[in-house]
Scaffold this active site. Structure first.
Site, mmCIF file in Angstrom:
data_model
loop_
_atom_site.group_PDB
_atom_site.id
_atom_site.type_symbol
_atom_site.label_atom_id
_atom_site.label_comp_id
_atom_site.label_asym_id
_atom_site.label_seq_id
_atom_site.Cartn_x
_atom_site.Cartn_y
_atom_site.Cartn_z
ATOM 1 N N LYS A 43 -14.079 7.307 -4.692
ATOM 2 C CA LYS A 43 -15.299 6.547 -5.005
ATOM 3 C C LYS A 43 -16.535 7.414 -4.779
ATOM 4 O O LYS A 43 -17.428 7.459 -5.614
ATOM 5 C CB LYS A 43 -15.423 5.306 -4.103
ATOM 6 C CG LYS A 43 -14.260 4.356 -4.153
ATOM 7 C CD LYS A 43 -14.489 3.143 -3.270
ATOM 8 C CE LYS A 43 -14.467 3.415 -1.794
ATOM 9 N NZ LYS A 43 -13.161 3.734 -1.208
ATOM 10 N N ARG A 118 -16.775 -5.212 0.087
ATOM 11 C CA ARG A 118 -15.384 -4.961 0.453
ATOM 12 C C ARG A 118 -14.649 -6.267 0.733
ATOM 13 O O ARG A 118 -13.445 -6.241 0.968
ATOM 14 C CB ARG A 118 -15.321 -4.066 1.684
ATOM 15 C CG ARG A 118 -15.359 -2.591 1.298
ATOM 16 C CD ARG A 118 -15.241 -1.729 2.547
ATOM 17 N NE ARG A 118 -14.495 -0.537 2.306
ATOM 18 C CZ ARG A 118 -14.986 0.702 2.459
ATOM 19 N NH1 ARG A 118 -16.204 0.888 2.823
ATOM 20 N NH2 ARG A 118 -14.234 1.752 2.235
ATOM 21 N N ARG A 157 -7.714 15.374 3.375
ATOM 22 C CA ARG A 157 -9.151 15.376 3.078
ATOM 23 C C ARG A 157 -9.963 16.074 4.164
ATOM 24 O O ARG A 157 -9.720 15.904 5.353
ATOM 25 C CB ARG A 157 -9.639 13.931 2.909
ATOM 26 C CG ARG A 157 -11.122 13.854 2.603
ATOM 27 C CD ARG A 157 -11.482 12.572 1.948
ATOM 28 N NE ARG A 157 -11.476 11.439 2.867
ATOM 29 C CZ ARG A 157 -11.907 10.236 2.520
ATOM 30 N NH1 ARG A 157 -12.342 10.019 1.289
ATOM 31 N NH2 ARG A 157 -11.874 9.248 3.374
ATOM 32 N N ARG A 192 -12.305 13.420 9.027
ATOM 33 C CA ARG A 192 -12.871 12.174 9.538
ATOM 34 C C ARG A 192 -11.863 11.482 10.453
ATOM 35 O O ARG A 192 -10.664 11.501 10.172
ATOM 36 C CB ARG A 192 -13.206 11.242 8.366
ATOM 37 C CG ARG A 192 -14.547 11.531 7.753
ATOM 38 C CD ARG A 192 -14.774 10.800 6.474
ATOM 39 N NE ARG A 192 -14.327 9.409 6.445
ATOM 40 C CZ ARG A 192 -14.524 8.593 5.424
ATOM 41 N NH1 ARG A 192 -15.178 9.013 4.356
ATOM 42 N NH2 ARG A 192 -14.085 7.369 5.454
ATOM 43 N N ARG A 203 -5.825 1.249 6.923
ATOM 44 C CA ARG A 203 -6.876 1.208 5.892
ATOM 45 C C ARG A 203 -6.316 0.692 4.570
ATOM 46 O O ARG A 203 -6.962 -0.081 3.866
ATOM 47 C CB ARG A 203 -7.476 2.605 5.694
ATOM 48 C CG ARG A 203 -8.146 3.122 6.938
ATOM 49 C CD ARG A 203 -8.663 4.513 6.748
ATOM 50 N NE ARG A 203 -9.830 4.559 5.878
ATOM 51 C CZ ARG A 203 -10.353 5.691 5.408
ATOM 52 N NH1 ARG A 203 -9.786 6.840 5.704
ATOM 53 N NH2 ARG A 203 -11.407 5.659 4.648
HETATM 54 P P1 AMP Z 1 -16.051 4.733 3.738
HETATM 55 O O1 AMP Z 1 -16.872 5.943 4.001
HETATM 56 O O2 AMP Z 1 -16.491 3.960 2.555
HETATM 57 O O3 AMP Z 1 -14.566 5.016 3.740
HETATM 58 O O4 AMP Z 1 -16.298 3.749 5.008
HETATM 59 C C1 AMP Z 1 -16.011 4.175 6.309
HETATM 60 C C2 AMP Z 1 -16.023 3.004 7.276
HETATM 61 O O5 AMP Z 1 -17.320 2.376 7.261
HETATM 62 C C3 AMP Z 1 -15.068 1.878 6.927
HETATM 63 O O6 AMP Z 1 -13.745 2.139 7.396
HETATM 64 C C4 AMP Z 1 -15.716 0.708 7.691
HETATM 65 O O7 AMP Z 1 -15.468 0.820 9.078
HETATM 66 C C5 AMP Z 1 -17.202 0.964 7.437
HETATM 67 N N1 AMP Z 1 -17.645 0.311 6.206
HETATM 68 C C6 AMP Z 1 -17.949 0.911 5.018
HETATM 69 N N2 AMP Z 1 -18.299 0.003 4.089
HETATM 70 C C7 AMP Z 1 -18.230 -1.208 4.703
HETATM 71 C C8 AMP Z 1 -18.448 -2.545 4.272
HETATM 72 N N3 AMP Z 1 -18.810 -2.842 3.011
HETATM 73 N N4 AMP Z 1 -18.273 -3.540 5.181
HETATM 74 C C9 AMP Z 1 -17.924 -3.283 6.451
HETATM 75 N N5 AMP Z 1 -17.679 -2.045 6.919
HETATM 76 C C10 AMP Z 1 -17.819 -1.018 6.066
#
Ligand code: AMP
Length: 250
Positions: A43, A118, A157, A192, A203
């Protein structure tokens, strides 16, 4: 304690910017596109590549949360523990961060929103926010990737430690030119915490149970575009498919 945290209100400058943009958007509608997909679907990579071509901002909720952590804000500290365990940050907090970013004057053309919504509640909150600005439900692009491919991607990654860069590499599919160093900005690469092999199944499960069902909502509203991606194909193919699909959707 964490679940109870409430986001702050917009400050006067932010409220003024929102007011100005709402007025401006009466005459020139912005475009909002949501990028969805399982963890590791690409994404962020696709959004980053598509945004300048479409002249839209790229807003990643994960990056906003990581930047809050880096600044050591209350929201950042609150989010850090949840993100480590791959748990969702509260809807109120992520909506606040998204809104505060969307109303920056530089984002007047609109944005590709990566990582929100989400959950079904978040989809409703986004719809309400856009509706309050007189705007329709956004177009949603789903990058569909098989679970085996996602596991392979997340397991290898590497992410740039410079939060304003945030470039992503893969030990096998897109290794950096120099080991451990970002090609784009020269900062160190790191894995990460939520890409830890022990966290990956959590996840994926979270995506399947919480995020996948809301795709139906967008499909029912005729707002869903599905683009397939495999580990055999490159990021360029995905980008082309996204741009073609957006073009056909007008
Ligand atoms: P990402 O970088 O998109 O993989 O997001 C990393 C982490 O940020 C996720 O595992 C959640 O802990 C938090 N996070 C990201 N987007 C959201 C969302 N829309 N709602 C709640 N937590 C989020």
């Amino acid at each position: 304690m964490h679940e109870e945290m409430q986001p702050p209100k917009l400050n006067i400058w932010e409220a003024f910017c929102e007011f100005m943009l709402r007025f401006f958007w009466l005459f020139r509608k912005p475009s909002f596109v949501v990028m969805m997909g399982g963890p590791g679907a690409g994404k962020g990579t696709a959004s980053k590549a598509a945004a300048p071509i479409l002249k839209l901002a790229h807003i990643s909720i994960g990056d906003l949360l990581r930047s809050e952590q880096e600044k050591g804000t209350t929201i950042g500290l609150h989010a850090a523990e949840l993100m480590k365990k791959s748990e969702f940050v509260s809807d109120e907090i992520v909506l606040y961060l998204l809104r505060r970013e969307l109303i920056k004057l530089k984002n007047w053309r609109g944005a590709i929103i990566d990582g929100f919504p989400r959950t079904e509640v978040q989809a409703q909150l986004l719809e309400q926010l856009l509706d309050s600005w007189g705007l329709p439900i956004p177009l949603v692009i789903l990058i569909e990737v098989s679970e085996d491919d996602l596991i392979e991607r997340l397991g290898g990654r590497l992410t740039c430690s410079n939060k304003s860069c945030g470039a992503s590499f893969h030990v096998k599919f897109s290794p950096p030119a120099q080991e451990g160093v970002c090609d784009e900005c020269g900062s160190d690469l790191y894995r990460r915490e939520d890409d830890d092999p022990e966290v990956i199944p959590l996840r994926l499960e979270k995506f399947n149970t919480t995020t996948a069902p809301l795709l139906r909502f967008y499909e029912d509203n005729d707002r869903l575009i599905v683009v397939t991606s495999t580990n055999g194909g490159g990021a360029d193919q995905v980008l082309k498919a996204i741009l073609d699909a957006l073009k056909s959707a007008g």
